[in-house]
Design a protein around this motif. Structure first.
Motif, PDB file in Angstrom:
ATOM      1  N   MET A  14       0.839  -1.170   0.000  1.00  5.89           N
ATOM      2  CA  MET A  14       0.000   0.000   0.000  1.00  5.89           C
ATOM      3  C   MET A  14       0.890   1.241   0.000  1.00  5.89           C
ATOM      4  O   MET A  14       1.992   1.238   0.493  1.00  5.89           O
ATOM      5  N   SER A  15       0.366   2.310  -0.501  1.00  7.19           N
ATOM      6  CA  SER A  15       1.151   3.536  -0.597  1.00  7.19           C
ATOM      7  C   SER A  15       1.108   4.297   0.718  1.00  7.19           C
ATOM      8  O   SER A  15       0.263   4.076   1.576  1.00  7.19           O
ATOM      9  N   ALA A  16       2.039   5.245   0.842  1.00  8.71           N
ATOM     10  CA  ALA A  16       2.075   6.087   2.032  1.00  8.71           C
ATOM     11  C   ALA A  16       0.813   6.943   2.105  1.00  8.71           C
ATOM     12  O   ALA A  16       0.323   7.240   3.190  1.00  8.71           O
ATOM     13  N   ASP A  17       0.266   7.355   0.970  1.00  8.54           N
ATOM     14  CA  ASP A  17      -0.958   8.152   0.953  1.00  8.54           C
ATOM     15  C   ASP A  17      -2.103   7.380   1.597  1.00  8.54           C
ATOM     16  O   ASP A  17      -2.888   7.942   2.351  1.00  8.54           O
ATOM     17  N   ASP A  47      -1.837   5.009   3.831  1.00  6.98           N
ATOM     18  CA  ASP A  47      -1.580   4.965   5.259  1.00  6.98           C
ATOM     19  C   ASP A  47      -1.909   6.287   5.931  1.00  6.98           C
ATOM     20  O   ASP A  47      -2.452   6.311   7.040  1.00  6.98           O
ATOM     21  N   ASP A  48      -1.604   7.398   5.270  1.00  4.99           N
ATOM     22  CA  ASP A  48      -1.926   8.716   5.829  1.00  4.99           C
ATOM     23  C   ASP A  48      -3.432   8.887   5.977  1.00  4.99           C
ATOM     24  O   ASP A  48      -3.915   9.419   6.984  1.00  4.99           O
ATOM     25  N   VAL A  49      -4.172   8.437   4.992  1.00  2.00           N
ATOM     26  CA  VAL A  49      -5.632   8.521   5.057  1.00  2.00           C
ATOM     27  C   VAL A  49      -6.152   7.658   6.200  1.00  2.00           C
ATOM     28  O   VAL A  49      -7.026   8.082   6.963  1.00  2.00           O
ATOM     29  N   MET A  50      -5.628   6.456   6.329  1.00  5.01           N
ATOM     30  CA  MET A  50      -6.057   5.563   7.407  1.00  5.01           C
ATOM     31  C   MET A  50      -5.800   6.203   8.768  1.00  5.01           C
ATOM     32  O   MET A  50      -6.676   6.173   9.642  1.00  5.01           O
ATOM     33  N   ILE A  51      -4.623   6.789   8.958  1.00  9.74           N
ATOM     34  CA  ILE A  51      -4.286   7.438  10.225  1.00  9.74           C
ATOM     35  C   ILE A  51      -5.205   8.630  10.469  1.00  9.74           C
ATOM     36  O   ILE A  51      -5.698   8.833  11.582  1.00  9.74           O
ATOM     37  N   SER A  59      -1.974   0.179   7.100  1.00 10.28           N
ATOM     38  CA  SER A  59      -1.910  -1.184   6.580  1.00 10.28           C
ATOM     39  C   SER A  59      -0.623  -1.884   6.997  1.00 10.28           C
ATOM     40  O   SER A  59       0.386  -1.250   7.281  1.00 10.28           O
ATOM     41  N   THR A  60      -0.699  -3.188   7.019  1.00 10.74           N
ATOM     42  CA  THR A  60       0.472  -4.013   7.267  1.00 10.74           C
ATOM     43  C   THR A  60       0.821  -4.680   5.952  1.00 10.74           C
ATOM     44  O   THR A  60      -0.034  -5.327   5.353  1.00 10.74           O
ATOM     45  N   PRO A  61       2.045  -4.531   5.487  1.00 10.42           N
ATOM     46  CA  PRO A  61       2.416  -5.178   4.226  1.00 10.42           C
ATOM     47  C   PRO A  61       2.223  -6.692   4.305  1.00 10.42           C
ATOM     48  O   PRO A  61       2.453  -7.296   5.342  1.00 10.42           O
TER      49      PRO A  61
END
Length: 110
Positions: free
Chosen positions: A1-4, A6-10, A17-19
């Motif tokens: 998953m992209s950093a974007d 993860d930023d949205v999830m946070i 996400s966990t790879p």
């Protein structure tokens, strides 16, 4: 998953996400699936399987959808109809025959 992502999830207050290729920790069913047989991983797998079987037995409509006369229906779904009981009995007899210890030559079974 992209950093974007993860930023949205946070930002939503959720865990990032966990790879998928992250190494599994001991005591997880993933590590058992990957071949680890330590006590913690075996226990995690045992709990997972017990929960899976329990979920199948709670599903009252499942017995109408599965094929009867198989060991899977007997073991996983808890069906005790005559066909499933006979299949399990035959499977257990075959298992015992395969794993029976040969008799000793002297007849002493101790």
């Amino acid at each position: 998953m992209s950093a974007d992502y993860d930023d949205v999830m946070i930002s939503l207050g959720l865990e990032p996400s966990t790879p998928r290729n992250a190494p599994a920790e001991h005591g997880e069913r993933r590590s058992y699936s990957n071949g680890c047989r330590c006590a913690e991983c075996r226990e995690a797998w045992r709990r997972y399987q017990a929960d899976w079987r329990a979920s199948k037995r709670r599903d009252k409509d499942a017995l109408a959808r599965v094929k009867h006369g198989t060991t899977t229906t007997y073991r996983a779904y808890g069906c005790r109809c005559e066909a499933c009981r006979a299949a399990n009995t035959a499977a257990m007899a075959a298992y015992r025959a395969r794993h029976r210890k040969p008799a000793t030559a002297g007849g002493d079974d101790r």
